[in-house]
Design a protein around this motif. Sequence first.
Motif, short mmCIF file in Angstrom:
data_model
loop_
_atom_site.label_atom_id
_atom_site.label_comp_id
_atom_site.label_asym_id
_atom_site.label_seq_id
_atom_site.Cartn_x
_atom_site.Cartn_y
_atom_site.Cartn_z
N GLU A 1 45.96 43.05 43.96
CA GLU A 1 45.69 41.84 44.71
C GLU A 1 46.01 40.64 43.80
N SER B 1 43.90 36.61 45.48
CA SER B 1 42.96 36.83 46.57
C SER B 1 41.54 36.45 46.16
N ASP B 2 41.31 36.37 44.85
CA ASP B 2 39.99 36.06 44.30
C ASP B 2 40.12 34.79 43.45
N GLU C 1 38.32 33.64 41.10
CA GLU C 1 37.95 33.81 39.70
C GLU C 1 38.94 34.71 38.96
N TYR D 1 40.22 43.45 36.16
CA TYR D 1 40.21 42.06 36.64
C TYR D 1 40.79 41.15 35.56
#
Length: 344
Positions: free
Chosen positions: A262, A265-266, A268, A282
């Motif tokens: 992804e 999409s986030d 952070e 992440y």
Amino acid sequence: MTINIGVIGAGKIVRVRHLPEIQSNPLARIAAICDVVEARAKEMALEYDCKAYFDYQQMLLDPGIDAVIVAATNTTHAEMSIAALQAGKHVLCEKPMATSLSDARKMLDAAKATGKQLMIAQNQRLEPAHVKAREIIQSGELGKILSFTTIFGHPGCEYWAIDGKNTWFFRSEIAGMGVLGDLAVHKLDLMRFLLDDDYTSASATIDTLAKAFPDGTPITVEDNAICTMQTAKGALGSVITSWTYQVELNRTSIYGEKGVMEIYSDPEFPLIVQKSPETGTYFRLGKKSTNIEQVKSGIIDAFVNAIDEGTDVPIPGIEGYKALEALMACYQSAKSGKRVKIGT
């Protein structure tokens, strides 16, 4: 060595990206700004202490200019880029590089004949999350890529452009294309870059769903487009773009045999890689540019550094051509109602 740059166009992208990024590069200098709207050229020339031109042909006669940025209306990109190359200038051209494949080929031919650099401003390739994503995909960590979805939408060019609802982006005779040429060209190029792959076919549906001129008549280009693409390595993907999203969306999902990626999409973590529902990696990799908040694109630095070092530009004309080839196939499909082959 100082690289003296002339800029054609004094619109929003020049003001918020190109001029500030030239000014911040120690190897570059803003030598001239040209715009057919004299007040805009004079305004920017005064702000950046450089020459103002109202005719790009006159600017190209200046022997002190080493390179040119073409950031005028879409339908003028090819003519201006070819003229600049033939005048002995390196060229950074905004996307889309042209509004026809024949014009794009003429640009490639001019660069080859003159020995000058031609770079296309497909800036999404340089965003840190995309650079890292490509590295991971090419490492084989996700296995074979099976499919992808990439989305780019915002409220519309009238909220960005200097002329508001009268913007040239909404006029087919000047823009040549609508949201496909404005936003989809970014994503079509990005997916080729991330996957190191080429498109083999396209299918598309386009429409003008909401945008109108101040008098209420619909704009003369599309404001929404949904494209489905197939690649040489077998991936299937969707490219969704819009000028009618009230909240800007600019993100990508990639699905491989061994995991899911992804991108943006986030808020952070710009890049997330998951190989199971319970585990993931992440990455914090900096912000992305939006119409509300600009982040340094790296386009000017890449262009200037290549000229200074005598190396090839990282996004040469052929890359812009490949994105345009896919884009034109999408238009052909939308018109014919049939799937269109690419590169045959």
